[in-house]
Design a protein around this motif. Structure first.
Motif, short mmCIF file in Angstrom:
data_model
loop_
_atom_site.label_atom_id
_atom_site.label_comp_id
_atom_site.label_asym_id
_atom_site.label_seq_id
_atom_site.Cartn_x
_atom_site.Cartn_y
_atom_site.Cartn_z
N LEU A 22 -33.69 76.62 39.79
CA LEU A 22 -34.25 75.81 38.70
C LEU A 22 -35.66 76.26 38.34
CD1 LEU A 22 -33.09 72.18 39.53
CD2 LEU A 22 -32.68 73.41 37.41
N ALA A 23 -36.47 76.51 39.34
CA ALA A 23 -37.84 76.96 39.09
C ALA A 23 -37.84 78.31 38.38
CB ALA A 23 -38.62 77.04 40.40
N LEU A 24 -37.00 79.24 38.84
CA LEU A 24 -36.93 80.56 38.20
C LEU A 24 -36.50 80.46 36.75
CD1 LEU A 24 -35.31 82.79 40.97
CD2 LEU A 24 -37.65 82.94 40.07
N ALA A 25 -35.65 79.48 36.44
CA ALA A 25 -35.13 79.30 35.09
C ALA A 25 -36.05 78.47 34.21
CB ALA A 25 -33.74 78.68 35.14
N GLY A 26 -37.15 77.99 34.77
CA GLY A 26 -38.07 77.17 33.98
C GLY A 26 -37.66 75.72 33.85
#
Length: 118
Positions: A22-26
């Motif tokens: 989720l963090a990598l995908a923004g």
């Protein structure tokens, strides 16, 4: 992000692969204040007002209906709330950090940011 292949609604909190992708995908994880994977109730999810519920499923199970996905995580009452999108994510792609992680994060970003009307 909920794991749907183990039965029951287990939300991905801080320090999990679900939180990481989720963090990598923004994206913003509504369970960022929880550590690890924790069982959650419909009430807990509604209090956090997610726009989308991502259900991690085993490969080949992604073709389930919205109701089927919510049933898999024991949250079938949420099926009546149309404002929450429900999307299946095969865990072999989205939670297997490795050479494909960049592509998986990009694909997830597209899912997170597409409009409900699409």
């Amino acid at each position: 992000f909920l794991l749907g292949h183990m039965g029951g609604g287990r939300a991905a909190g801080a320090g999990t692969m679900g939180d990481g992708i989720l963090a990598l995908a923004g994206g913003a994880n509504v369970f960022h204040d929880v550590s690890g994977y924790k069982t959650v109730t419909e009430e807990a999810i509604l209090q956090r007002q997610p726009e989308i519920i991502l259900v991690g499923v085993m490969p080949g199970a992604a073709a389930q209906s919205r109701e089927g996905l919510l049933r898999a995580v024991d949250l079938q009452a949420l099926a009546q709330i149309d404002r929450i999108r429900v999307v299946a994510l095969p865990i072999d792609y989205y939670l297997s950090f490795g050479p494909r992680s960049g592509r998986a994060a990009l694909d997830l970003a597209k899912i997170l940011h597409e409009s409900k009307a699409d």
